[in-house]
Design a protein around this motif. Structure first.
Motif, PDB file in Angstrom:
ATOM      1  N   ALA A 259     -17.171   3.997  -3.923  1.00 17.44           N
ATOM      2  CA  ALA A 259     -17.308   4.388  -5.331  1.00 17.44           C
ATOM      3  C   ALA A 259     -17.351   5.904  -5.472  1.00 17.44           C
ATOM      4  O   ALA A 259     -16.760   6.475  -6.395  1.00 17.44           O
ATOM      5  N   LEU A 260     -18.041   6.573  -4.556  1.00 21.18           N
ATOM      6  CA  LEU A 260     -18.114   8.035  -4.597  1.00 21.18           C
ATOM      7  C   LEU A 260     -16.732   8.654  -4.404  1.00 21.18           C
ATOM      8  O   LEU A 260     -16.350   9.593  -5.120  1.00 21.18           O
ATOM      9  N   GLU A 261     -15.981   8.140  -3.449  1.00 20.64           N
ATOM     10  CA  GLU A 261     -14.649   8.688  -3.198  1.00 20.64           C
ATOM     11  C   GLU A 261     -13.749   8.519  -4.421  1.00 20.64           C
ATOM     12  O   GLU A 261     -12.994   9.431  -4.785  1.00 20.64           O
ATOM     13  N   SER A 262     -13.830   7.363  -5.059  1.00 18.36           N
ATOM     14  CA  SER A 262     -13.036   7.136  -6.271  1.00 18.36           C
ATOM     15  C   SER A 262     -13.495   8.055  -7.401  1.00 18.36           C
ATOM     16  O   SER A 262     -12.674   8.628  -8.127  1.00 18.36           O
ATOM     17  N   PHE A 263     -14.809   8.208  -7.534  1.00 18.57           N
ATOM     18  CA  PHE A 263     -15.386   9.068  -8.576  1.00 18.57           C
ATOM     19  C   PHE A 263     -14.945  10.516  -8.394  1.00 18.57           C
ATOM     20  O   PHE A 263     -14.609  11.210  -9.357  1.00 18.57           O
ATOM     21  N   TRP A 264     -14.905  10.985  -7.150  1.00 18.92           N
ATOM     22  CA  TRP A 264     -14.544  12.381  -6.878  1.00 18.92           C
ATOM     23  C   TRP A 264     -13.065  12.664  -7.121  1.00 18.92           C
ATOM     24  O   TRP A 264     -12.668  13.826  -7.181  1.00 18.92           O
ATOM     25  N   GLN A 265     -12.251  11.628  -7.244  1.00 23.26           N
ATOM     26  CA  GLN A 265     -10.863  11.862  -7.613  1.00 23.26           C
ATOM     27  C   GLN A 265     -10.767  12.482  -9.011  1.00 23.26           C
ATOM     28  O   GLN A 265      -9.879  13.287  -9.295  1.00 23.26           O
ATOM     29  N   THR A 266     -11.697  12.081  -9.890  1.00 25.84           N
ATOM     30  CA  THR A 266     -11.716  12.605 -11.259  1.00 25.84           C
ATOM     31  C   THR A 266     -12.683  13.770 -11.412  1.00 25.84           C
ATOM     32  O   THR A 266     -12.410  14.724 -12.143  1.00 25.84           O
ATOM     33  N   TYR A 267     -13.817  13.691 -10.704  1.00 25.35           N
ATOM     34  CA  TYR A 267     -14.849  14.727 -10.823  1.00 25.35           C
ATOM     35  C   TYR A 267     -15.156  15.294  -9.439  1.00 25.35           C
ATOM     36  O   TYR A 267     -16.207  15.010  -8.851  1.00 25.35           O
ATOM     37  N   PRO A 268     -14.236  16.079  -8.878  1.00 25.04           N
ATOM     38  CA  PRO A 268     -14.405  16.567  -7.505  1.00 25.04           C
ATOM     39  C   PRO A 268     -15.670  17.411  -7.345  1.00 25.04           C
ATOM     40  O   PRO A 268     -15.966  18.274  -8.168  1.00 25.04           O
ATOM     41  N   GLY A 269     -16.411  17.095  -6.287  1.00 21.67           N
ATOM     42  CA  GLY A 269     -17.578  17.897  -5.944  1.00 21.67           C
ATOM     43  C   GLY A 269     -18.833  17.578  -6.722  1.00 21.67           C
ATOM     44  O   GLY A 269     -19.897  18.134  -6.427  1.00 21.67           O
ATOM     45  N   TYR A 270     -18.769  16.689  -7.706  1.00 24.91           N
ATOM     46  CA  TYR A 270     -19.957  16.392  -8.512  1.00 24.91           C
ATOM     47  C   TYR A 270     -20.850  15.423  -7.735  1.00 24.91           C
ATOM     48  O   TYR A 270     -20.521  14.256  -7.558  1.00 24.91           O
ATOM     49  N   ASP A 271     -21.984  15.917  -7.267  1.00 26.37           N
ATOM     50  CA  ASP A 271     -22.898  15.086  -6.472  1.00 26.37           C
ATOM     51  C   ASP A 271     -24.301  15.680  -6.536  1.00 26.37           C
ATOM     52  O   ASP A 271     -24.823  16.187  -5.543  1.00 26.37           O
ATOM     53  N   PRO A 272     -24.958  15.653  -7.719  1.00 17.74           N
ATOM     54  CA  PRO A 272     -26.267  16.302  -7.859  1.00 17.74           C
ATOM     55  C   PRO A 272     -27.339  15.705  -6.962  1.00 17.74           C
ATOM     56  O   PRO A 272     -28.303  16.392  -6.615  1.00 17.74           O
ATOM     57  N   ASP A 273     -27.207  14.438  -6.565  1.00 16.23           N
ATOM     58  CA  ASP A 273     -28.202  13.809  -5.692  1.00 16.23           C
ATOM     59  C   ASP A 273     -27.855  13.947  -4.211  1.00 16.23           C
ATOM     60  O   ASP A 273     -28.577  13.427  -3.361  1.00 16.23           O
ATOM     61  N   ASP A 274     -26.747  14.630  -3.910  1.00 15.36           N
ATOM     62  CA  ASP A 274     -26.285  14.782  -2.524  1.00 15.36           C
ATOM     63  C   ASP A 274     -26.178  13.419  -1.836  1.00 15.36           C
ATOM     64  O   ASP A 274     -26.630  13.231  -0.708  1.00 15.36           O
ATOM     65  N   MET A 275     -25.567  12.461  -2.524  1.00 15.10           N
ATOM     66  CA  MET A 275     -25.393  11.139  -1.932  1.00 15.10           C
ATOM     67  C   MET A 275     -24.382  11.158  -0.789  1.00 15.10           C
ATOM     68  O   MET A 275     -24.379  10.267   0.056  1.00 15.10           O
ATOM     69  N   ALA A 276     -23.530  12.178  -0.754  1.00 15.61           N
ATOM     70  CA  ALA A 276     -22.551  12.263   0.325  1.00 15.61           C
ATOM     71  C   ALA A 276     -23.245  12.335   1.678  1.00 15.61           C
ATOM     72  O   ALA A 276     -22.823  11.705   2.652  1.00 15.61           O
ATOM     73  N   THR A 277     -24.325  13.114   1.750  1.00 17.91           N
ATOM     74  CA  THR A 277     -25.054  13.250   3.010  1.00 17.91           C
ATOM     75  C   THR A 277     -25.639  11.920   3.456  1.00 17.91           C
ATOM     76  O   THR A 277     -25.638  11.586   4.643  1.00 17.91           O
ATOM     77  N   GLN A 278     -26.105  11.140   2.513  1.00 16.08           N
ATOM     78  CA  GLN A 278     -26.783   9.890   2.849  1.00 16.08           C
ATOM     79  C   GLN A 278     -25.826   8.739   3.137  1.00 16.08           C
ATOM     80  O   GLN A 278     -26.114   7.881   3.973  1.00 16.08           O
ATOM     81  N   PHE A 279     -24.666   8.742   2.468  1.00 19.34           N
ATOM     82  CA  PHE A 279     -23.805   7.562   2.553  1.00 19.34           C
ATOM     83  C   PHE A 279     -22.467   7.813   3.247  1.00 19.34           C
ATOM     84  O   PHE A 279     -21.678   6.886   3.371  1.00 19.34           O
ATOM     85  N   ARG A 280     -22.206   9.040   3.701  1.00 16.67           N
ATOM     86  CA  ARG A 280     -20.953   9.282   4.426  1.00 16.67           C
ATOM     87  C   ARG A 280     -20.963   8.471   5.718  1.00 16.67           C
ATOM     88  O   ARG A 280     -21.929   8.519   6.485  1.00 16.67           O
TER      89      ARG A 280
END
Length: 362
Positions: A259-280
């Motif tokens: 879901a994050l990868e799909s979301f970033w297609q439209t809103y690149p880099g938007y991750d205020p909770d830094d979920m990328a670190t937790q779920f990559r």
């Protein structure tokens, strides 16, 4: 037949959900049409011209209206939440009410068929201001005529007040008051009402009265970016809910990342909770790759220096300073260095003892 006591210039927008008793809503529309004329009452099911872009037409009608009637049925809140969860399905009812609030249009909430006005916690932030308006209730039965008449009178009272404000505005502002428009923009921006803010900026631009010093282009870019971020925050909220579920159920982690990868297609880099670190996802090593976690580091063995013999200091007690020049003369030191088979250098007391440098007093 039209009630001639009402001004035909007034425009009413009826906002409703098609799942909430459409026949009863149409009956309400008929009474408003009787009061203000059919052409003055907008309801989407029979007044949109063919081949017209639906969303743009709806927004234009909200901007043109003098008052928005919000029909709230028993499934109104449920439909709202369903549309919020399905971000691909635009909720036109929400758009209508939000735009009316941002443009400071009067709202007339009418709860039908025993529906209750929503609680503040049931509404997204952009709709909560509608609760500032007292609601009316309407149901079929013997009290319908009395209640619809009371509603029409209350609406007329609101519109009369609006007429008075318009007259005052016409008297005070023969020409476009750009400074007032700038203030309206600032008020909307300060309250994060970016749709209204952008609308005021458009009016300022169309008026041709924008001051040379006013950074209109910058403010328009800022408003558009703020609208984009608002949309991003709303969609990100649902991914946040998925993440909370994944904490309890780790098997959902892959879905969160997708879901994050799909979301970033439209809103690149938007991750205020830094979920990328937790779920990559963790990278898996191939079989022929070395497992760096098992590397062994062999420490370098360092030879310890010989301890200093403090007894040597006792031999210096009777040292005759007058002989120091002879003992430490360059020739003497060079000779000592030759005995040590080294180049001239500073030597330790141990080396001095071994070479006889300390035997000078004998």
């Amino acid at each position: 037949m039209v009630d001639t006591t009402a001004s035909p210039k007034r425009k009413i927008f009826i906002s409703y959900r098609r799942a909430d008793n459409p026949d009863f809503v149409e009956r309400i529309r008929d009474w408003f049409a009787w009061k203000y004329g059919r052409d003055s009452v907008f309801m989407d099911f029979d007044t949109i011209p063919p081949f017209t872009p639906f969303a743009d037409f709806i927004r234009d009608k909200v901007r043109e209206c003098d008052l928005l009637v919000a029909i709230i049925g028993t499934d109104w809140v449920k439909s709202l939440n369903d549309r919020i969860k399905n971000s691909d399905d635009e909720d036109y009812v929400r758009t209508e009410i939000r735009l009316a609030l941002e443009l400071k249009k009067p709202i007339a909430p009418i709860c039908i068929k025993k529906a209750a006005i929503p609680n503040v916690r049931d509404l997204p932030l952009d709709l909560r201001a509608m609760l500032d308006y007292n609601s009316a209730t309407l149901d079929s039965g013997r009290h319908f005529l009395d209640n619809i008449d009371m509603i029409l009178q209350a609406v007329e009272h609101q519109l009369e007040r609006l007429d008075a404000w318009k007259v005052m505005a016409m008297v005070q502002n023969v020409q476009f008051d750009v400074m007032t428009a700038i203030q309206h923009y600032q008020d909307a921006a300060d309250h994060d009402q970016w749709t209204a803010a952008l609308d005021w900026l458009s009016r300022i631009r169309r008026s041709g009265y924008a001051p040379d010093w006013y950074p209109l282009d910058d403010y328009e870019r800022e408003a558009k970016e703020a609208l984009r971020l608002q949309a991003a925050a709303e969609k990100y909220h649902f991914i946040r809910s998925m993440a909370e579920r994944a904490i309890r159920k780790p098997s959902e982690r892959t879905r969160v990342w997708s879901a994050l990868e799909s979301f970033w297609q439209t809103y690149p880099g938007y991750d205020p909770d830094d979920m990328a670190t937790q779920f990559r996802p963790m990278l898996e090593l191939e079989e022929d790759q070395e497992d760096y976690a098992t590397l062994v580091f062999i420490p370098v063995e360092v030879e310890e220096a010989a301890p200093f013999d403090l007894a040597l200091l006792d031999q210096l007690d009777a040292f005759d300073e007058s002989a120091a020049e002879d003992v430490f003369s360059p020739d003497h030191m060079a000779a000592l260095a030759a005995d040590l088979d080294t180049d001239p250098r500073t030597i330790s007391l141990t080396e001095a003892e071994q070479t006889g440098i300390l035997d000078w007093q004998n």
